[in-house]
Scaffold this motif. Structure first.
Motif, PDB file in Angstrom:
ATOM      1  N   ALA A 175      -8.582   0.102 -11.451  1.00  0.00           N
ATOM      2  CA  ALA A 175      -7.521   0.378 -12.424  1.00  0.00           C
ATOM      3  C   ALA A 175      -6.140   0.108 -11.821  1.00  0.00           C
ATOM      4  O   ALA A 175      -5.239  -0.393 -12.502  1.00  0.00           O
ATOM      5  N   CYS A 176      -5.958   0.410 -10.533  1.00  0.00           N
ATOM      6  CA  CYS A 176      -4.679   0.117  -9.867  1.00  0.00           C
ATOM      7  C   CYS A 176      -4.433  -1.384  -9.850  1.00  0.00           C
ATOM      8  O   CYS A 176      -3.313  -1.848 -10.123  1.00  0.00           O
ATOM      9  N   GLY A 177      -5.459  -2.158  -9.521  1.00  0.00           N
ATOM     10  CA  GLY A 177      -5.314  -3.609  -9.518  1.00  0.00           C
ATOM     11  C   GLY A 177      -4.995  -4.155 -10.892  1.00  0.00           C
ATOM     12  O   GLY A 177      -4.174  -5.076 -11.038  1.00  0.00           O
ATOM     13  N   MET A 178      -5.621  -3.596 -11.928  1.00  0.00           N
ATOM     14  CA  MET A 178      -5.362  -4.019 -13.299  1.00  0.00           C
ATOM     15  C   MET A 178      -3.930  -3.689 -13.715  1.00  0.00           C
ATOM     16  O   MET A 178      -3.230  -4.514 -14.317  1.00  0.00           O
ATOM     17  N   ASP A 186      -3.776  -5.466  -2.921  1.00  0.00           N
ATOM     18  CA  ASP A 186      -3.159  -4.368  -2.167  1.00  0.00           C
ATOM     19  C   ASP A 186      -3.165  -3.079  -2.990  1.00  0.00           C
ATOM     20  O   ASP A 186      -3.383  -1.989  -2.449  1.00  0.00           O
ATOM     21  N   SER A 187      -2.910  -3.209  -4.291  1.00  0.00           N
ATOM     22  CA  SER A 187      -2.941  -2.038  -5.172  1.00  0.00           C
ATOM     23  C   SER A 187      -4.347  -1.453  -5.227  1.00  0.00           C
ATOM     24  O   SER A 187      -4.527  -0.225  -5.209  1.00  0.00           O
ATOM     25  N   PHE A 188      -5.334  -2.328  -5.303  1.00  0.00           N
ATOM     26  CA  PHE A 188      -6.744  -1.903  -5.275  1.00  0.00           C
ATOM     27  C   PHE A 188      -7.023  -1.115  -3.994  1.00  0.00           C
ATOM     28  O   PHE A 188      -7.587  -0.008  -4.034  1.00  0.00           O
ATOM     29  N   PHE A 189      -6.648  -1.679  -2.849  1.00  0.00           N
ATOM     30  CA  PHE A 189      -6.918  -1.049  -1.562  1.00  0.00           C
ATOM     31  C   PHE A 189      -6.214   0.298  -1.468  1.00  0.00           C
ATOM     32  O   PHE A 189      -6.793   1.299  -1.008  1.00  0.00           O
ATOM     33  N   ILE A 216       0.839  -1.203   0.000  1.00  0.00           N
ATOM     34  CA  ILE A 216       0.000   0.000   0.000  1.00  0.00           C
ATOM     35  C   ILE A 216       0.870   1.247   0.000  1.00  0.00           C
ATOM     36  O   ILE A 216       0.643   2.195  -0.763  1.00  0.00           O
ATOM     37  N   ALA A 217       1.903   1.251   0.843  1.00  0.00           N
ATOM     38  CA  ALA A 217       2.805   2.407   0.924  1.00  0.00           C
ATOM     39  C   ALA A 217       3.515   2.643  -0.398  1.00  0.00           C
ATOM     40  O   ALA A 217       3.695   3.791  -0.827  1.00  0.00           O
ATOM     41  N   ARG A 218       3.924   1.564  -1.074  1.00  0.00           N
ATOM     42  CA  ARG A 218       4.607   1.714  -2.360  1.00  0.00           C
ATOM     43  C   ARG A 218       3.690   2.383  -3.388  1.00  0.00           C
ATOM     44  O   ARG A 218       4.117   3.263  -4.146  1.00  0.00           O
ATOM     45  N   VAL A 219       2.430   1.969  -3.409  1.00  0.00           N
ATOM     46  CA  VAL A 219       1.481   2.592  -4.341  1.00  0.00           C
ATOM     47  C   VAL A 219       1.272   4.058  -3.977  1.00  0.00           C
ATOM     48  O   VAL A 219       1.216   4.928  -4.860  1.00  0.00           O
TER      49      VAL A 219
END
Length: 314
Positions: free
Chosen positions: A281-284, A256-259, A47-50
Protein backbone atom coordinates in the motif's frame (compact mmCIF):
# COMPACT_ATOMS: atom_id res chain seq x y z
CA UNK A 1 6.04 1.16 20.70
CA UNK A 2 8.97 0.15 18.47
CA UNK A 3 10.77 -3.03 19.39
CA UNK A 4 14.11 -2.27 17.70
CA UNK A 5 16.07 0.84 16.76
CA UNK A 6 16.75 1.20 13.04
CA UNK A 7 19.88 2.74 11.60
CA UNK A 8 19.81 3.55 7.90
CA UNK A 9 22.99 3.86 5.88
CA UNK A 10 22.55 6.37 3.05
CA UNK A 11 25.92 6.39 1.29
CA UNK A 12 24.93 8.29 -1.85
CA UNK A 13 22.30 10.96 -1.07
CA UNK A 14 21.18 13.48 -3.65
CA UNK A 15 19.02 16.54 -4.16
CA UNK A 16 16.17 16.13 -6.64
CA UNK A 17 14.37 18.57 -8.92
CA UNK A 18 11.13 17.34 -10.49
CA UNK A 19 10.14 19.73 -13.28
CA UNK A 20 6.47 19.27 -14.15
CA UNK A 21 5.36 20.22 -17.68
CA UNK A 22 1.57 20.23 -17.79
CA UNK A 23 0.91 20.91 -21.49
CA UNK A 24 2.59 20.61 -24.88
CA UNK A 25 5.47 23.14 -25.12
CA UNK A 26 4.74 26.07 -27.43
CA UNK A 27 8.37 26.44 -28.51
CA UNK A 28 10.16 23.41 -29.99
CA UNK A 29 13.21 22.24 -28.01
CA UNK A 30 12.42 24.58 -25.10
CA UNK A 31 10.84 23.06 -22.00
CA UNK A 32 9.31 25.49 -19.53
CA UNK A 33 8.16 23.93 -16.28
CA UNK A 34 4.78 24.74 -14.78
CA UNK A 35 5.95 23.90 -11.29
CA UNK A 36 8.86 22.19 -9.54
CA UNK A 37 9.08 19.66 -6.71
CA UNK A 38 12.37 19.84 -4.77
CA UNK A 39 13.39 17.24 -2.23
CA UNK A 40 16.29 15.31 -0.71
CA UNK A 41 16.61 11.83 -2.12
CA UNK A 42 18.57 8.60 -1.94
CA UNK A 43 17.07 5.30 -0.84
CA UNK A 44 17.97 5.74 2.81
CA UNK A 45 16.50 9.23 3.02
CA UNK A 46 13.34 8.04 1.28
CA UNK A 47 12.90 5.38 3.95
CA UNK A 48 13.43 8.01 6.65
CA UNK A 49 10.87 10.32 5.03
CA UNK A 50 8.25 7.57 5.09
CA UNK A 51 9.08 6.81 8.72
CA UNK A 52 8.42 10.46 9.55
CA UNK A 53 5.07 10.39 7.74
CA UNK A 54 4.11 7.32 9.75
CA UNK A 55 5.11 9.01 13.01
CA UNK A 56 7.96 6.55 13.61
CA UNK A 57 10.98 8.18 15.23
CA UNK A 58 13.12 5.27 16.44
CA UNK A 59 15.59 5.58 13.58
CA UNK A 60 18.73 7.41 12.50
CA UNK A 61 19.81 8.01 8.90
CA UNK A 62 23.56 8.25 8.27
CA UNK A 63 24.26 10.57 5.31
CA UNK A 64 27.55 10.90 3.42
CA UNK A 65 27.62 14.55 2.35
CA UNK A 66 29.92 16.82 0.41
CA UNK A 67 30.14 20.31 -1.11
CA UNK A 68 27.41 22.92 -1.51
CA UNK A 69 24.84 20.29 -2.51
CA UNK A 70 25.65 18.44 0.70
CA UNK A 71 24.91 21.62 2.64
CA UNK A 72 21.54 21.90 0.89
CA UNK A 73 20.72 18.26 1.71
CA UNK A 74 21.70 18.82 5.34
CA UNK A 75 19.52 21.94 5.60
CA UNK A 76 16.53 20.29 3.91
CA UNK A 77 16.77 17.28 6.23
CA UNK A 78 16.53 19.63 9.20
CA UNK A 79 13.56 21.40 7.60
CA UNK A 80 11.76 18.08 7.13
CA UNK A 81 12.67 16.89 10.61
CA UNK A 82 14.51 13.85 9.24
CA UNK A 83 16.76 12.42 11.95
CA UNK A 84 20.27 12.28 10.52
CA UNK A 85 23.92 12.13 11.37
CA UNK A 86 26.49 13.22 8.81
CA UNK A 87 29.89 12.22 7.53
CA UNK A 88 31.48 14.82 5.25
CA UNK A 89 33.70 14.26 2.22
CA UNK A 90 35.32 16.75 -0.17
CA UNK A 91 33.51 15.94 -3.40
CA UNK A 92 30.05 17.26 -4.26
CA UNK A 93 26.81 15.34 -3.81
CA UNK A 94 24.70 14.81 -6.91
CA UNK A 95 21.66 16.67 -8.19
CA UNK A 96 19.12 14.56 -10.08
CA UNK A 97 16.48 15.98 -12.41
CA UNK A 98 13.14 14.46 -13.36
CA UNK A 99 11.30 15.96 -16.31
CA UNK A 100 7.62 14.98 -16.08
CA UNK A 101 5.60 15.32 -19.28
CA UNK A 102 2.27 15.36 -17.49
CA UNK A 103 0.26 15.69 -20.70
CA UNK A 104 1.75 12.43 -21.99
CA UNK A 105 1.95 10.63 -18.63
CA UNK A 106 5.66 10.13 -19.20
CA UNK A 107 8.83 11.14 -17.40
CA UNK A 108 12.58 11.28 -17.96
CA UNK A 109 14.91 10.79 -14.98
CA UNK A 110 18.44 12.22 -15.25
CA UNK A 111 20.84 11.00 -12.56
CA UNK A 112 24.25 12.58 -12.06
CA UNK A 113 27.18 10.20 -11.39
CA UNK A 114 27.69 11.43 -7.85
CA UNK A 115 30.83 12.14 -5.81
CA UNK A 116 34.14 10.30 -5.67
CA UNK A 117 35.19 9.22 -2.19
CA UNK A 118 38.93 9.11 -1.48
CA UNK A 119 40.72 6.23 0.31
CA UNK A 120 41.36 8.27 3.47
CA UNK A 121 37.70 9.32 3.51
CA UNK A 122 36.64 5.67 3.25
CA UNK A 123 38.73 4.85 6.30
CA UNK A 124 37.24 7.79 8.14
CA UNK A 125 33.71 6.74 7.19
CA UNK A 126 34.18 3.16 8.34
CA UNK A 127 35.66 4.33 11.64
CA UNK A 128 32.75 6.73 12.02
CA UNK A 129 30.22 3.96 11.39
CA UNK A 130 32.02 1.80 13.92
CA UNK A 131 31.28 4.50 16.49
CA UNK A 132 27.66 5.02 15.40
CA UNK A 133 26.23 1.52 14.83
CA UNK A 134 24.52 0.32 17.98
CA UNK A 135 24.53 -3.15 19.49
CA UNK A 136 21.63 -5.39 18.39
CA UNK A 137 20.07 -2.68 16.26
CA UNK A 138 18.66 -3.10 12.76
CA UNK A 139 21.13 -1.83 10.17
CA UNK A 140 19.56 -0.97 6.83
CA UNK A 141 21.90 -0.62 3.85
CA UNK A 142 19.90 0.82 1.00
CA UNK A 143 21.04 2.27 -2.30
CA UNK A 144 24.31 2.82 -4.09
CA UNK A 145 27.63 4.17 -2.81
CA UNK A 146 29.97 6.96 -3.95
CA UNK A 147 32.40 6.19 -6.72
CA UNK A 148 35.56 4.68 -5.27
CA UNK A 149 33.70 2.77 -2.56
CA UNK A 150 34.30 -0.89 -3.40
CA UNK A 151 32.77 -4.20 -2.41
CA UNK A 152 35.45 -4.90 0.20
CA UNK A 153 34.64 -1.57 1.85
CA UNK A 154 31.00 -2.58 1.94
CA UNK A 155 32.01 -5.91 3.48
CA UNK A 156 33.79 -4.05 6.28
CA UNK A 157 30.53 -2.30 7.12
CA UNK A 158 28.75 -5.65 7.22
CA UNK A 159 31.48 -6.94 9.53
CA UNK A 160 30.73 -4.09 11.93
CA UNK A 161 27.07 -5.15 11.89
CA UNK A 162 28.09 -8.75 12.59
CA UNK A 163 30.31 -7.77 15.52
CA UNK A 164 27.49 -5.71 17.01
CA UNK A 165 24.94 -8.53 16.53
CA UNK A 166 22.88 -6.29 14.27
CA UNK A 167 20.09 -7.48 12.01
CA UNK A 168 21.23 -6.64 8.48
CA UNK A 169 18.50 -5.55 6.05
CA UNK A 170 19.61 -4.66 2.52
CA UNK A 171 18.20 -3.14 -0.66
CA UNK A 172 21.14 -2.88 -3.00
CA UNK A 173 22.21 -4.04 -6.45
CA UNK A 174 25.18 -5.29 -8.42
CA UNK A 175 28.49 -6.31 -6.87
CA UNK A 176 27.48 -4.84 -3.50
CA UNK A 177 24.52 -7.23 -3.31
CA UNK A 178 26.73 -10.15 -4.31
CA UNK A 179 29.11 -9.23 -1.46
CA UNK A 180 26.55 -8.48 1.26
CA UNK A 181 24.58 -11.72 0.91
CA UNK A 182 27.64 -13.50 2.32
CA UNK A 183 26.85 -11.95 5.71
CA UNK A 184 23.57 -13.85 6.27
CA UNK A 185 21.26 -10.84 6.04
CA UNK A 186 17.99 -10.90 7.91
CA UNK A 187 16.25 -9.52 4.83
CA UNK A 188 17.11 -8.89 1.21
CA UNK A 189 14.65 -6.65 -0.63
CA UNK A 190 15.65 -6.49 -4.27
CA UNK A 191 14.23 -5.52 -7.64
CA UNK A 192 13.58 -8.53 -9.88
CA UNK A 193 15.83 -7.31 -12.70
CA UNK A 194 18.70 -6.63 -10.30
CA UNK A 195 18.33 -10.10 -8.74
CA UNK A 196 18.40 -11.78 -12.16
CA UNK A 197 21.60 -9.98 -13.12
CA UNK A 198 23.47 -10.75 -9.88
CA UNK A 199 22.50 -14.43 -9.75
CA UNK A 200 22.31 -15.06 -13.50
CA UNK A 201 18.63 -16.02 -13.45
CA UNK A 202 16.41 -16.20 -16.53
CA UNK A 203 13.18 -15.92 -14.59
CA UNK A 204 11.83 -15.95 -11.03
CA UNK A 205 11.69 -19.71 -10.61
CA UNK A 206 10.66 -20.40 -7.00
CA UNK A 207 13.02 -23.35 -6.58
CA UNK A 208 15.96 -21.20 -7.64
CA UNK A 209 14.86 -18.41 -5.31
CA UNK A 210 14.65 -20.84 -2.40
CA UNK A 211 18.12 -22.13 -3.26
CA UNK A 212 19.50 -18.59 -3.07
CA UNK A 213 17.67 -18.00 0.21
CA UNK A 214 19.04 -21.23 1.70
CA UNK A 215 22.58 -20.84 0.34
CA UNK A 216 23.03 -17.43 1.97
CA UNK A 217 20.82 -18.06 5.01
CA UNK A 218 18.55 -15.12 4.15
CA UNK A 219 15.61 -15.07 6.55
CA UNK A 220 13.32 -13.02 4.28
CA UNK A 221 13.90 -12.73 0.54
CA UNK A 222 11.58 -10.15 -1.03
CA UNK A 223 11.65 -9.59 -4.79
CA UNK A 224 9.73 -6.57 -6.11
CA UNK A 225 8.30 -6.74 -9.64
CA UNK A 226 6.99 -3.25 -10.36
CA UNK A 227 3.27 -3.18 -11.15
CA UNK A 228 3.08 -6.93 -10.46
CA UNK A 229 3.85 -6.39 -6.78
CA UNK A 230 6.27 -8.69 -4.99
CA UNK A 231 7.22 -12.26 -4.19
CA UNK A 232 8.43 -12.88 -0.63
CA UNK A 233 9.99 -16.09 0.67
CA UNK A 234 9.82 -16.73 4.42
CA UNK A 235 10.73 -20.15 5.85
CA UNK A 236 8.92 -22.59 3.51
CA UNK A 237 6.22 -20.13 2.52
CA UNK A 238 5.76 -17.89 -0.50
CA UNK A 239 3.70 -14.71 -0.36
CA UNK A 240 2.60 -12.85 -3.47
CA UNK A 241 1.41 -9.30 -2.84
CA UNK A 242 -0.08 -7.42 -5.76
CA UNK A 243 -1.91 -4.10 -6.19
CA UNK A 244 -5.40 -4.48 -7.60
CA UNK A 245 -5.19 -0.95 -9.01
CA UNK A 246 -2.22 0.74 -10.72
CA UNK A 247 -2.66 4.51 -10.78
CA UNK A 248 0.33 5.78 -12.73
CA UNK A 249 3.79 5.05 -14.09
CA UNK A 250 5.39 7.62 -11.76
CA UNK A 251 6.89 4.99 -9.51
CA UNK A 252 10.22 6.58 -8.50
CA UNK A 253 10.54 5.87 -4.78
CA UNK A 254 7.85 3.18 -4.67
CA UNK A 255 10.38 0.46 -3.85
CA UNK A 256 11.79 2.59 -1.02
CA UNK A 257 8.27 3.31 0.24
CA UNK A 258 7.53 -0.42 0.16
CA UNK A 259 10.69 -1.20 2.14
CA UNK A 260 9.96 1.54 4.68
CA UNK A 261 6.42 0.25 5.17
CA UNK A 262 7.71 -3.26 5.73
CA UNK A 263 10.37 -2.13 8.23
CA UNK A 264 7.85 -0.02 10.11
CA UNK A 265 5.34 -2.85 10.44
CA UNK A 266 8.06 -5.25 11.52
CA UNK A 267 9.24 -2.80 14.17
CA UNK A 268 5.64 -2.67 15.40
CA UNK A 269 5.67 -6.46 15.79
CA UNK A 270 3.18 -7.17 13.00
CA UNK A 271 3.04 -10.57 11.28
CA UNK A 272 4.48 -11.05 7.81
CA UNK A 273 1.07 -10.86 6.12
CA UNK A 274 0.33 -7.42 7.57
CA UNK A 275 3.84 -6.19 6.76
CA UNK A 276 3.48 -7.09 3.10
CA UNK A 277 0.00 -5.62 2.68
CA UNK A 278 1.06 -2.38 4.35
CA UNK A 279 4.32 -2.22 2.39
CA UNK A 280 2.50 -2.72 -0.90
CA UNK A 281 0.00 0.00 0.00
CA UNK A 282 2.92 2.38 0.70
CA UNK A 283 4.35 1.67 -2.75
CA UNK A 284 0.94 2.24 -4.34
CA UNK A 285 0.36 5.51 -2.48
CA UNK A 286 3.75 6.77 -3.66
CA UNK A 287 2.55 6.77 -7.29
CA UNK A 288 -0.19 9.29 -6.50
CA UNK A 289 2.15 12.26 -6.02
CA UNK A 290 5.27 13.56 -7.73
CA UNK A 291 8.52 13.01 -5.88
CA UNK A 292 10.08 10.00 -4.21
CA UNK A 293 8.49 8.65 -1.01
CA UNK A 294 5.88 11.39 -0.82
CA UNK A 295 2.26 10.52 -0.10
CA UNK A 296 -0.61 11.27 2.26
CA UNK A 297 -1.59 8.94 5.07
CA UNK A 298 -5.18 9.12 3.81
CA UNK A 299 -4.06 7.78 0.44
CA UNK A 300 -2.01 5.07 2.13
CA UNK A 301 -4.87 3.72 4.21
CA UNK A 302 -7.22 3.78 1.24
CA UNK A 303 -4.85 1.41 -0.58
CA UNK A 304 -4.87 -1.30 2.10
CA UNK A 305 -8.09 -2.88 0.84
CA UNK A 306 -6.71 -2.80 -2.72
CA UNK A 307 -3.82 -5.17 -2.02
CA UNK A 308 -4.19 -8.80 -2.98
CA UNK A 309 -2.13 -11.21 -0.86
CA UNK A 310 -1.83 -14.90 -1.71
CA UNK A 311 0.10 -17.50 0.31
CA UNK A 312 1.65 -20.54 -1.33
CA UNK A 313 3.72 -23.51 -0.15
CA UNK A 314 6.23 -25.51 -2.10
Amino acid sequence: MALLSIQILNLNPCYDHWVIISSVPRTPNVLRGDYVVKLVDGKGLNIARVFNMLGFQDYLCVNVLGGDVGKIISAKCREEGIKTTEFWINDENRINTAVVYEYEKKMLMINEPGPIIQPDEIEGLINYLDSVVEEKSTLVISGSAPRGFGTKNMARIAEIATRRSCRLMIDIAGEWLKELVNFEPEMVKVNADELKIVFNLHDLDLKELFQIKKMYDIKVLCVTIGKEGSITLVQDKVFRAKPKVVYSDFSVGSGDSFFAGYLYQEAMGKPIEERLVFATACGMANTLKYGAAIFDLKDLYQQLSLVELVEERL
